[in-house]
Structure formats: C-alpha cells, structure tokens
Design a protein around this motif. Structure first.
Motif, PDB file in Angstrom:
ATOM      1  N   PHE A 155       0.861  -1.179   0.000  1.00 62.89           N
ATOM      2  CA  PHE A 155       0.000   0.000   0.000  1.00 62.89           C
ATOM      3  C   PHE A 155       0.895   1.225   0.000  1.00 62.89           C
ATOM      4  CE2 PHE A 155      -3.114  -3.059   1.206  1.00 62.89           C
ATOM      5  CZ  PHE A 155      -4.344  -2.517   0.831  1.00 62.89           C
ATOM      6  N   ASN A 157       1.112   4.953   0.490  1.00 65.61           N
ATOM      7  CA  ASN A 157       0.419   6.142   0.968  1.00 65.61           C
ATOM      8  C   ASN A 157       1.071   7.349   0.305  1.00 65.61           C
ATOM      9  OD1 ASN A 157      -0.626   8.325   2.395  1.00 65.61           O
ATOM     10  ND2 ASN A 157      -0.940   7.079   4.217  1.00 65.61           N
ATOM     11  N   THR A 171      -6.105   5.814   8.380  1.00 64.03           N
ATOM     12  CA  THR A 171      -4.817   6.510   8.296  1.00 64.03           C
ATOM     13  C   THR A 171      -4.875   7.847   9.047  1.00 64.03           C
ATOM     14  OG1 THR A 171      -5.456   7.277   6.090  1.00 64.03           O
ATOM     15  CG2 THR A 171      -3.967   5.428   6.187  1.00 64.03           C
ATOM     16  N   MET A 323       2.818  -1.566   4.383  1.00 62.12           N
ATOM     17  CA  MET A 323       2.366  -0.181   4.212  1.00 62.12           C
ATOM     18  C   MET A 323       3.612   0.686   4.007  1.00 62.12           C
ATOM     19  SD  MET A 323      -0.796  -0.588   5.052  1.00 62.12           S
ATOM     20  CE  MET A 323      -1.708  -1.936   5.774  1.00 62.12           C
ATOM     21  N   GLN A 325       5.020   4.493   3.638  1.00 62.90           N
ATOM     22  CA  GLN A 325       4.718   5.917   3.754  1.00 62.90           C
ATOM     23  C   GLN A 325       6.010   6.671   4.013  1.00 62.90           C
ATOM     24  OE1 GLN A 325       1.583   6.804   6.524  1.00 62.90           O
ATOM     25  NE2 GLN A 325       1.670   8.987   6.135  1.00 62.90           N
ATOM     26  N   CYS A 332       1.354  -2.149   9.703  1.00 64.91           N
ATOM     27  CA  CYS A 332      -0.047  -1.828   9.987  1.00 64.91           C
ATOM     28  C   CYS A 332      -0.262  -0.351   9.682  1.00 64.91           C
ATOM     29  CB  CYS A 332      -0.400  -2.118  11.440  1.00 64.91           C
ATOM     30  SG  CYS A 332       0.487  -1.070  12.594  1.00 64.91           S
ATOM     31  N   SER A 333      -1.513   0.007   9.429  1.00 59.59           N
ATOM     32  CA  SER A 333      -1.819   1.394   9.077  1.00 59.59           C
ATOM     33  C   SER A 333      -1.492   2.379  10.197  1.00 59.59           C
ATOM     34  CB  SER A 333      -3.306   1.514   8.747  1.00 59.59           C
ATOM     35  OG  SER A 333      -3.472   1.723   7.415  1.00 59.59           O
ATOM     36  N   SER A 336       2.169   2.837  10.511  1.00 54.16           N
ATOM     37  CA  SER A 336       2.720   3.567   9.383  1.00 54.16           C
ATOM     38  C   SER A 336       2.573   5.067   9.600  1.00 54.16           C
ATOM     39  CB  SER A 336       1.967   3.108   8.126  1.00 54.16           C
ATOM     40  OG  SER A 336       2.229   3.926   7.060  1.00 54.16           O
TER      41      SER A 336
END
Ligand code: SF4
Ligand code: SF4
Length: 414
Positions: A155, A157, A171, A323, A325, A332-333, A336
């Motif tokens: 993912f 971001n 998020t 994730m 970023q 995990c979100s 992150s």
C-alpha cells in the motif's frame, strides 16, 4: 457468474476437508466478509452449518446470513464436537487459539473458493468487491500456512491530503495538522527497491488520503507500465474527485489497473460521474459498498501485560501486506502513520527505512525479518499506546465515513 481462482495450483496439494460429511456440525469462525461469501458457497453446495462464532460482543445473539452468531464461550461450552471453518484472514492465530480450547477439527475455507458460483448471490458486498476480498484471504492463508514468505500487497500512501475528514479514518487523516503529497520520484524509487528485493508483488495500491488529489498520480501509473513484476494496480478513491484527462489516459493505457471506489453514500458525490467515465473508457473498477465501518484506531496510555501486547500485535499484523509511507515500511496502518507523526520517540527498529544504503539481498532479508515479527510477536513500541487494528481486535461498528470538522488531537507518548 462463475468465478475461478486464477492459481488453483497453489492449493493443489492442500487438504480438502469433507464439508458435506460434516453437514450440520459446522461452525464458521468469523461473521464478516469472508464468512458471508463462505456461507454463500456452502449454501450453493447444499451444505448446512450450525452457526457463526465471532469475538465481537455486539454480534453475539444476532443473525448473519440467516445463522445465529454465538460467542467463543458458548462455542466452548455447548459445541465441543463442532467442526470449525475459520473464515478470517488471521488464520494461524485463530487456529492456535482454537486448538488451545481443545477443538481438533479446524479447517480453512480455501477449498470453497477455488470456484464460486455467484448465481443467486445476495450477500451485501458487490461481486467484484467480494472477489477481491477472497483473493486477499487466499493470499493471506497461503502465506501463513505454507510460510512461503510472499509479500502479497504493498500500500503506497502517496498523500495525507484528503477531500473528506472521516473520524474513523484508518490513516487518521483528521489528526494530521499539515497534510502533504509525498514525492512521486521517491515513491517510484521505493517501489523499484522493494521489487528488486522481493522479485514480485501481486498488488500495488495507491492510497492516502485521497490519491486522486496527488498531481503526479497519472505519472506514477504510467511509470509502472514497463514494470512487469506487478500483477494488479489499484487506486482507492472516496468518490469525490472526477479524474482529469491525464489520469484517464494513464488508467486506460494500463491494463492491470482497476479503480476502487469507496462509496460513502451522500458524501461520495461524484460516484456516478466517475463510473460513467470509467465505463466509457473501458477502465476496470469496483464499487466498495460499505454498510458500516469498524471503529477507527484509538490511542492512549494502556496498561497491557506482555502477553496482551504480543497477542494484540500478532492479531493486527497477520497479513502479508506492507504499508509504505514517506520511505518507511510498516506492518499496519496506524504504525505507518505514527512513524511519521513524531508522537513516539523515533524507533528505527519499528520500520524498514528504504533510504538505507544496502543491496537488494540485504533489503530482502531485512523486509522478511521485519515481516516475521508478526509471527514472533516482537511488537512495536507504539503498540503500548494503540488499542489495536480496528478490524481484528474490536469490531465496534460505527456509521460509514462519519465526518469531523475539527483537528483531532493525539497525545505524545515518550
Ligand atoms: S476519505 Fe476518509 S477514510 Fe478515506 S482517507 Fe479520507 S479521511 Fe481517511
Ligand atoms: S497495536 Fe496498533 S501499532 Fe501495534 S500492530 Fe496493532 S495496529 Fe499496529
């Protein structure tokens, strides 16, 4: 519509439980999205099951897909002979617990999903949405049971700017005081480094915030066109932004691309216009039709025991997903976002920094060791202040995309 899983060979030597033989004595563990599709598959095959079991208190005593939802306590007390089908992506940790409770017949539901006959399907998820959830489930269980160390999805971001401010955003957008777009060259460099290290990623998701606000999204999609080590590319939008011509052109040219439109009812004002544009340009899409949300991440001073922290961490991070970023990989979100918010003192062991100078082999080892923490339970520092991943720890339902105008505040935990 008949769905055929594209890679049945991955599961060809897996045990195929005799579900018809257990008819009537079956309990499905997990009254959620996977459970709903599994219930449909069992019904199509004429296989009756007894009930669902779920950890979420608010579900106990209610019905789901025409079956009662019982608590784990009731399962242990009244159904010790039950045959359990785990209908959750967090397979291994649940199986471990069930075996501790003394259940001996515990199965996954992968065999139900190799071919799905969607005729007379009436579960609330749209079929495309259901198929995506099932493919994610299969990838997650494959990774856990076969321990094949495959990372299924990344993912990306790409922005913390958003056109909405959802109180329960995973998020935590409403907590961010200075939202920004991340640098597209850097994001593409991160993707290449990860692919060089891991060799292949099934799905790359652009998300945020609202990725359609990022001016370089078309450029990023186009830049992946020669990158053959990716099977699918998604952008996850909230249905409020109409794609511009550049983006339409990029999406149209990329045959692996599909748009995921999260439909937040009246808030997603542009869904119909977006669908028309995508239809007209033969661009694939899925409308994710939520009927409820699970409560968003919560933070505070917790007095968890070591055992509780390990258990929470294992439950949060059981998926084979990374994730990314701002050049850091997390599992995990919430983790992150926290790695970028300075609310806990910087703990470099709690992420993989992609700017570190190392070879592809070294990065691969580092990512896989980092990923293995979800099995060893070596939790993040931040887990001490985080209530856990919303969908696996506490299924408190909240209205879809409830908005807030305020900047939400989060303590600093040092
Ligand atoms: S639309 Fe809502 S859930 Fe999605 S990123 Fe924006 S604030 Fe978060
Ligand atoms: S407790 Fe919070 S920070 Fe820790 S793994 Fe779970 S969701 Fe991530």
């Amino acid at each position: 519509m008949i769905y055929n899983y594209p890679h049945p060979e991955y599961f060809s030597d897996w045990e195929k439980p005799d579900f018809p033989g257990y008819k009537g004595n079956l309990v499905l563990w997990g009254a959620g999205k996977v459970g709903g599709v599994a219930a449909h598959c069992l019904k199509k095959q004429g296989i009756e099951f007894m009930a669902f079991c779920d950890i979420a208190r608010d579900k106990w005593g209610t019905t789901f897909c025409d079956h009662k939802i019982i608590s784990p306590e009731e399962l242990k007390r009244n159904h010790q002979d039950a045959v359990i089908i785990i209908t959750s992506s967090f397979h291994n940790s649940i199986e471990e617990e069930l075996r501790k409770y003394g259940f001996t017949k515990v199965f996954d539901c992968t065999s139900l999903f190799m071919m799905i006959d969607f005729s007379s399907y009436n579960f609330w998820m749209e079929i495309d949405y259901a198929v995506r959830v099932i493919e994610q489930y299969l990838a997650a269980v494959l990774e856990q049971k076969a321990n094949n160390q495959v990372i299924d999805q990344i993912f990306l971001n790409i922005t913390t700017k958003c056109s909405l401010r959802c109180k329960h955003c995973s998020t935590i957008i409403p907590y961010i005081s200075s939202p920004c777009h991340y640098n597209s060259q850097k994001i593409l460099g991160d993707v290449t480094r990860i692919l060089d290290a891991l060799g292949h990623i099934r799905v790359v998701d652009f998300y945020g915030g609202e990725p359609l606000l990022h001016p370089d999204l078309p450029y990023m999609i186009k830049s992946l066109s020669e990158e053959k080590r990716i099977d699918r590319i998604y952008a996850i939008t909230n249905g409020t932004i109409i794609p511009n011509d550049d983006l339409i052109e990029a999406m149209k040219a990329e045959k692996r691309f599909s748009m995921r439109i999260s439909h937040y009812g009246a808030l997603s004002t542009k869904v119909d216009t977006i669908k028309n544009i995508l239809d007209k340009n033969c661009i694939k899409y899925e409308v994710t039709n939520y009927t409820y949300w699970d409560e968003g991440p919560k933070f505070g001073y917790l007095d968890s025991t070591e055992e509780e922290l390990v258990s929470k961490f294992k439950h949060c991070t059981a998926c084979n997903v990374l994730m990314i970023q701002n050049g850091k990989i997390s599992l995990c979100s919430p983790g992150s976002v926290m790695n970028n918010m300075n609310v806990v003192s910087d703990t470099p062991s709690d992420y993989v920094d992609l700017s570190d100078n190392e070879s592809a082999e070294e990065l691969r080892d580092r990512i896989l060791n980092f990923r293995a923490r979800s099995k060893t339970g070596e939790y993040f520092k931040f887990c001490k202040y985080c209530f856990g991943n919303h969908c696996s720890q506490f299924e408190n339902k909240v209205p879809v995309a409830e908005q807030t105008k305020e900047l939400l505040l989060i303590d600093k935990f040092y």
